[in-house]
Motif scaffolding. Structure first.
Motif, mmCIF file in Angstrom:
data_model
loop_
_atom_site.group_PDB
_atom_site.id
_atom_site.type_symbol
_atom_site.label_atom_id
_atom_site.label_comp_id
_atom_site.label_asym_id
_atom_site.label_seq_id
_atom_site.Cartn_x
_atom_site.Cartn_y
_atom_site.Cartn_z
ATOM 1 N N ASP A 1 -14.769 -32.454 17.874
ATOM 2 C CA ASP A 1 -13.518 -33.105 17.505
ATOM 3 C C ASP A 1 -12.473 -32.755 18.564
ATOM 4 O O ASP A 1 -12.174 -31.569 18.789
ATOM 5 C CB ASP A 1 -13.042 -32.641 16.129
ATOM 6 C CG ASP A 1 -13.926 -33.177 15.008
ATOM 7 O OD1 ASP A 1 -14.625 -34.195 15.232
ATOM 8 O OD2 ASP A 1 -13.941 -32.583 13.914
ATOM 9 N N VAL A 2 -11.941 -33.784 19.223
ATOM 10 C CA VAL A 2 -10.936 -33.584 20.268
ATOM 11 C C VAL A 2 -9.652 -34.303 19.870
ATOM 12 O O VAL A 2 -9.678 -35.279 19.112
ATOM 13 C CB VAL A 2 -11.435 -34.087 21.640
ATOM 14 C CG1 VAL A 2 -12.689 -33.341 22.055
ATOM 15 C CG2 VAL A 2 -11.704 -35.580 21.607
ATOM 16 N N THR A 3 -8.539 -33.820 20.391
ATOM 17 C CA THR A 3 -7.242 -34.418 20.101
ATOM 18 C C THR A 3 -6.680 -35.029 21.375
ATOM 19 O O THR A 3 -6.736 -34.411 22.446
ATOM 20 C CB THR A 3 -6.262 -33.360 19.552
ATOM 21 O OG1 THR A 3 -6.820 -32.766 18.383
ATOM 22 C CG2 THR A 3 -4.923 -33.991 19.195
ATOM 23 N N THR A 4 -6.166 -36.244 21.270
ATOM 24 C CA THR A 4 -5.576 -36.928 22.415
ATOM 25 C C THR A 4 -4.104 -36.546 22.553
ATOM 26 O O THR A 4 -3.511 -35.934 21.654
ATOM 27 C CB THR A 4 -5.679 -38.455 22.269
ATOM 28 O OG1 THR A 4 -4.788 -38.884 21.213
ATOM 29 C CG2 THR A 4 -7.106 -38.871 21.919
ATOM 30 N N GLU A 5 -3.509 -36.920 23.689
ATOM 31 C CA GLU A 5 -2.085 -36.649 23.885
ATOM 32 C C GLU A 5 -1.231 -37.434 22.906
ATOM 33 O O GLU A 5 -0.067 -37.104 22.684
ATOM 34 C CB GLU A 5 -1.679 -36.967 25.329
ATOM 35 C CG GLU A 5 -2.203 -35.948 26.330
ATOM 36 C CD GLU A 5 -1.587 -36.112 27.702
ATOM 37 O OE1 GLU A 5 -0.748 -37.034 27.866
ATOM 38 O OE2 GLU A 5 -1.925 -35.332 28.604
ATOM 39 N N GLU A 6 -1.814 -38.488 22.335
ATOM 40 C CA GLU A 6 -1.105 -39.271 21.321
ATOM 41 C C GLU A 6 -1.313 -38.687 19.916
ATOM 42 O O GLU A 6 -0.966 -39.315 18.919
ATOM 43 C CB GLU A 6 -1.595 -40.729 21.360
ATOM 44 C CG GLU A 6 -1.291 -41.477 22.654
ATOM 45 C CD GLU A 6 -2.183 -41.063 23.817
ATOM 46 O OE1 GLU A 6 -1.717 -41.124 24.976
ATOM 47 O OE2 GLU A 6 -3.348 -40.653 23.565
ATOM 48 N N ASN A 7 -1.918 -37.473 19.883
ATOM 49 C CA ASN A 7 -2.163 -36.747 18.635
ATOM 50 C C ASN A 7 -3.162 -37.453 17.716
ATOM 51 O O ASN A 7 -3.089 -37.332 16.498
ATOM 52 C CB ASN A 7 -0.850 -36.495 17.881
ATOM 53 C CG ASN A 7 -0.930 -35.231 17.037
ATOM 54 O OD1 ASN A 7 -1.626 -34.274 17.386
ATOM 55 N ND2 ASN A 7 -0.230 -35.227 15.912
ATOM 56 N N GLN A 8 -4.092 -38.182 18.307
ATOM 57 C CA GLN A 8 -5.163 -38.838 17.560
ATOM 58 C C GLN A 8 -6.415 -37.973 17.661
ATOM 59 O O GLN A 8 -6.806 -37.535 18.746
ATOM 60 C CB GLN A 8 -5.458 -40.223 18.144
ATOM 61 C CG GLN A 8 -6.677 -40.925 17.564
ATOM 62 C CD GLN A 8 -6.438 -41.402 16.144
ATOM 63 O OE1 GLN A 8 -5.501 -42.145 15.868
ATOM 64 N NE2 GLN A 8 -7.285 -40.965 15.234
ATOM 65 N N VAL A 9 -7.073 -37.704 16.529
ATOM 66 C CA VAL A 9 -8.311 -36.929 16.537
ATOM 67 C C VAL A 9 -9.490 -37.885 16.727
ATOM 68 O O VAL A 9 -9.639 -38.859 15.991
ATOM 69 C CB VAL A 9 -8.494 -36.127 15.235
ATOM 70 C CG1 VAL A 9 -9.835 -35.391 15.245
ATOM 71 C CG2 VAL A 9 -7.357 -35.130 15.066
ATOM 72 N N VAL A 10 -10.307 -37.599 17.728
ATOM 73 C CA VAL A 10 -11.484 -38.412 18.035
ATOM 74 C C VAL A 10 -12.719 -37.532 17.925
ATOM 75 O O VAL A 10 -12.745 -36.413 18.451
ATOM 76 C CB VAL A 10 -11.401 -39.008 19.456
ATOM 77 C CG1 VAL A 10 -12.696 -39.750 19.803
ATOM 78 C CG2 VAL A 10 -10.200 -39.939 19.584
ATOM 79 N N ARG A 11 -13.730 -38.018 17.233
ATOM 80 C CA ARG A 11 -15.002 -37.290 17.141
ATOM 81 C C ARG A 11 -15.961 -37.813 18.201
ATOM 82 O O ARG A 11 -16.209 -39.023 18.299
ATOM 83 C CB ARG A 11 -15.615 -37.440 15.748
ATOM 84 C CG ARG A 11 -17.047 -36.924 15.653
ATOM 85 C CD ARG A 11 -17.459 -36.558 14.240
ATOM 86 N NE ARG A 11 -16.858 -35.278 13.831
ATOM 87 C CZ ARG A 11 -17.212 -34.612 12.730
ATOM 88 N NH1 ARG A 11 -18.151 -35.097 11.923
ATOM 89 N NH2 ARG A 11 -16.643 -33.468 12.431
ATOM 90 N N ILE A 12 -16.485 -36.890 19.009
ATOM 91 C CA ILE A 12 -17.517 -37.207 19.999
ATOM 92 C C ILE A 12 -18.818 -36.594 19.489
ATOM 93 O O ILE A 12 -18.912 -35.368 19.335
ATOM 94 C CB ILE A 12 -17.167 -36.632 21.382
ATOM 95 C CG1 ILE A 12 -15.838 -37.213 21.893
ATOM 96 C CG2 ILE A 12 -18.296 -36.906 22.385
ATOM 97 C CD1 ILE A 12 -15.327 -36.531 23.156
#
Length: 295
Positions: free
Chosen positions: A89-100
């Motif tokens: 689980d990573v967080t983008t600079e736009e504060n969106q959590v993305v699961r890889i």
């Protein structure tokens, strides 16, 4: 840019004391074992269902690791003839959590705005009976002689290429069955097991951010053997690709062998960083440790 305590790399298992299970969680058949070949502790995660057994960092889903290193290193070996699964689980600079997620169970690449699923293609050991085919990888369960692998995931490039997002930090890791895991690290440097400290210091590899593999991240190589004959090195996305692969698989022997520029410019490996890595390598060597004990 990583905080000072995360440079030049961060050993996640060591920093969060995974063996104490205070900052990490385990479910199902998860065991710490001593591996005589790798000369250290490894974690075995196994189960009939890939999601039934796992090792998770941090312990609570509401917490975040907060690790900003661009590259995630996973030193692991899929269990032979089994499927495995890993979630990041990573967080983008736009504060969106993305699961890889990547797994040998996945048949094809799938993506949504918040989830990327990559098939992982397991290779066989060099000189195996089916070397001509499976050394380059076959889809499905891991072969019987699947080697230990150093997987380097460029989290920044993955988000940029597949979702057009900017990477901020690593939030969580979930290692599901069926795996043997030696270590997990983050860094802004590309560590290459085939590069020595003197070579990194005196060649253009330093300017490309390519550094020698720190001792605590390395696999042992018996005298007379070569690292790339014993283990797999997989960097994803691979350098120099016009279009990204839709699966994670062995492509080239090492970053030092690739002449094309990476998708994003790497950080510069300064002499100071090189010297610090060399110092870390020295103080963790068996001779240095025994010398400290004698004191």
């Amino acid at each position: 840019v990583p905080a000072a305590w995360q440079r030049p790399y961060l050993n996640i298992f060591k920093h969060f004391r995974v063996e104490e299970w205070k900052h990490s969680a385990k479910e199902g058949d998860v065991a710490a074992l001593t591996d005589t070949r790798l000369k250290g502790i490894i974690y075995r995660i196994r189960g009939s269902n890939p999601a039934s057994s796992y090792l998770q960092l941090p312990r609570a889903g509401t917490q975040s690791l907060g690790l900003t290193g661009r590259y995630l290193y996973l030193l692991f070996r899929p269990l032979p003839r089994k499927h495995f699964l890993v979630h990041l689980d990573v967080t983008t600079e736009e504060n969106q959590v993305v699961r890889i997620s990547f797994s040998s169970f996945f048949k094809e690449f799938k993506s949504t705005a918040t989830w990327l699923q990559f098939p992982f293609v397991c290779g066989a050991a060099k000189d195996s009976a089916c070397d001509s085919v499976s050394r380059h990888g076959v889809s499905g369960a891991a072969p019987a002689d699947v080697p230990w692998t150093c997987l380097v995931l460029d989290l920044s490039s993955i988000l940029s290429l597949y979702l057009n997002c900017r990477y901020s930090h690593l939030r969580a890791v979930k290692l599901c069955s069926n795996l043997l895991v030696k270590n997990l690290c983050t860094s802004d440097l590309v560590f290459d097991p085939g590069v020595t400290f003197s070579k990194a210091r005196h060649t253009d590899l330093a300017h490309r951010g390519i550094a020698p593999m720190p001792r605590e991240m390395a696999f042992p190589v018996p005298k007379g053997e070569k690292w790339h004959d014993l283990y797999d090195y997989i960097r994803f996305p691979s350098e120099g690709l016009k279009l990204p692969y839709d699966s994670i698989q062995r492509s080239c022997p090492s970053p030092a062998a690739v002449s094309e520029e990476p998708v994003c410019p790497p950080v510069t490996l300064t002499r100071a960083v090189c010297d610090r890595l060399s110092l870390i390598h020295h103080i963790t060597s068996p001779k240095a440790v025994s010398a400290l004990w004698r004191r």
